[in-house]
Design a protein around this motif. Structure first.
Motif, PDB file in Angstrom:
ATOM      1  N   ALA A   1      12.088 -23.183  21.826  1.00  0.00           N
ATOM      2  CA  ALA A   1      12.671 -23.665  20.699  1.00  0.00           C
ATOM      3  C   ALA A   1      12.378 -25.278  20.536  1.00  0.00           C
ATOM      4  CB  ALA A   1      14.155 -23.335  20.509  1.00  0.00           C
ATOM      5  N   LEU A   2      11.814 -25.667  19.572  1.00  0.00           N
ATOM      6  CA  LEU A   2      11.541 -27.015  19.588  1.00  0.00           C
ATOM      7  C   LEU A   2      12.277 -27.621  18.166  1.00  0.00           C
ATOM      8  CD1 LEU A   2       7.777 -26.880  20.052  1.00  0.00           C
ATOM      9  CD2 LEU A   2       9.495 -27.019  21.996  1.00  0.00           C
TER      10      LEU A   2
ATOM     11  N   ALA B   1      13.985 -27.534  23.289  1.00  0.00           N
ATOM     12  CA  ALA B   1      13.394 -29.246  23.477  1.00  0.00           C
ATOM     13  C   ALA B   1      14.009 -29.546  22.129  1.00  0.00           C
ATOM     14  CB  ALA B   1      11.964 -29.399  23.706  1.00  0.00           C
ATOM     15  N   ARG B   2      15.255 -30.560  22.357  1.00  0.00           N
ATOM     16  CA  ARG B   2      15.925 -31.178  20.933  1.00  0.00           C
ATOM     17  C   ARG B   2      15.969 -32.641  21.095  1.00  0.00           C
ATOM     18  NH1 ARG B   2      20.340 -28.472  21.853  1.00  0.00           N
ATOM     19  NH2 ARG B   2      19.730 -26.688  20.890  1.00  0.00           N
TER      20      ARG B   2
ATOM     21  N   GLY C   1       0.362 -33.628  17.238  1.00  0.00           N
ATOM     22  CA  GLY C   1       2.156 -33.948  17.435  1.00  0.00           C
ATOM     23  C   GLY C   1       2.588 -32.583  18.246  1.00  0.00           C
ATOM     24  N   ILE C   2       2.331 -31.445  17.665  1.00  0.00           N
ATOM     25  CA  ILE C   2       2.803 -30.340  18.480  1.00  0.00           C
ATOM     26  C   ILE C   2       1.704 -29.302  18.384  1.00  0.00           C
ATOM     27  CG2 ILE C   2       4.597 -28.160  18.525  1.00  0.00           C
ATOM     28  CD1 ILE C   2       6.402 -30.112  17.118  1.00  0.00           C
ATOM     29  N   ALA C   3       1.321 -28.697  19.660  1.00  0.00           N
ATOM     30  CA  ALA C   3       0.117 -27.685  19.535  1.00  0.00           C
ATOM     31  C   ALA C   3       0.691 -26.234  20.311  1.00  0.00           C
ATOM     32  CB  ALA C   3      -0.858 -28.195  20.221  1.00  0.00           C
ATOM     33  N   PHE C   4       0.343 -25.082  19.588  1.00  0.00           N
ATOM     34  CA  PHE C   4       0.703 -23.749  20.353  1.00  0.00           C
ATOM     35  C   PHE C   4      -0.980 -23.274  20.544  1.00  0.00           C
ATOM     36  CE2 PHE C   4       4.528 -24.459  18.300  1.00  0.00           C
ATOM     37  CZ  PHE C   4       5.564 -23.927  18.988  1.00  0.00           C
TER      38      PHE C   4
ATOM     39  N   VAL D   1      10.042 -21.268  18.002  1.00  0.00           N
ATOM     40  CA  VAL D   1      10.561 -21.489  16.852  1.00  0.00           C
ATOM     41  C   VAL D   1      10.551 -23.101  16.773  1.00  0.00           C
ATOM     42  CG1 VAL D   1      13.265 -21.886  15.802  1.00  0.00           C
ATOM     43  CG2 VAL D   1      12.387 -19.839  17.205  1.00  0.00           C
ATOM     44  N   VAL D   2      10.040 -23.560  15.465  1.00  0.00           N
ATOM     45  CA  VAL D   2       9.830 -24.979  15.378  1.00  0.00           C
ATOM     46  C   VAL D   2      10.478 -25.474  14.012  1.00  0.00           C
ATOM     47  CG1 VAL D   2       7.987 -26.870  14.910  1.00  0.00           C
ATOM     48  CG2 VAL D   2       7.591 -24.858  16.501  1.00  0.00           C
TER      49      VAL D   2
END
Length: 196
Positions: free
Chosen positions: A163-164, A141-142, A176-179, A186-187
């Motif tokens: 991969a973000l 996701a780019r 915002g971003i959650a794992f 990869v962030v």
């Protein structure tokens, strides 16, 4: 193969269905208020879907399943009951510059072993996450915009490992971003501002 352009496919089960090894070009079609999904790809179907409008469908705006690998460009998928765009199965495809806003669940959902490339999509004001990776999903996701969603901008669950890169995740009501769970990835170079 072939071209389907400027058709109105409303209030069917599926607006447009592409199955087996079909590779059509779909341009500027309107698939509204269908009983399931606006445009659906199954089996090993591919081809291009450009500038279609898939709104107010009972499930998804665009669904990519099995080993389908279409290229989705500049489609509008809004106010669908589930996802704007969903990838499920074992491959994926590409989604560039699509608008996936105000859907009942995710702007874009990536399930199973799918591994699409998502670039410069708008995923705003969805009821769940802007982009959600689940199961064993991969892909990249780019430069997507995930803004004002009711949960996370981007959520990664299960054993997904995307991969973000360079995404904007702001004003979301959770992270915002959650794992979650056993997920990884990869962030790099994302912007996460003003999330709750």
């Amino acid at each position: 193969s072939g071209v389907a352009r400027q058709n109105q496919c409303n209030k069917n089960k599926f607006g447009i269905s592409i199955i087996q090894q079909a590779q059509p070009i779909l341009e500027s079609n309107h698939c509204l208020e269908n009983g399931h999904t606006g445009i659906v790809y199954n089996d090993t179907a591919s081809g291009f879907a450009r500038q279609n409008t898939c709104n107010l469908n009972a499930v998804n705006g665009i669904g990519v399943d099995d080993q389908a690998q279409p290229q989705l460009e500049r489609n509008i998928c809004q106010k669908n009951r589930s996802c704007g765009i969903i990838f499920s199965g074992t491959l994926g495809g590409k989604a560039f510059e699509n608008t996936c806003n105000q859907n009942g669940q995710y702007g874009i959902g990536i399930m199973d072993r799918s591994q699409p490339v998502l670039q410069e999509n708008s995923c705003q004001e969805n009821k769940y996450d802007g982009i959600c990776y689940q199961d064993n999903a991969l892909g990249t996701a780019r430069k997507n915009s995930c803004i004002g969603n009711d949960r996370d901008g981007i959520s990664v669950t299960g054993q997904a490992q995307p991969a973000l890169e360079g995404n904007i995740c702001q004003d979301n009501k959770a992270d915002g971003i959650a794992f979650w769970g056993d997920s990884a990835g990869v962030v790099r170079a994302n912007i996460c501002n003003r999330n709750s």
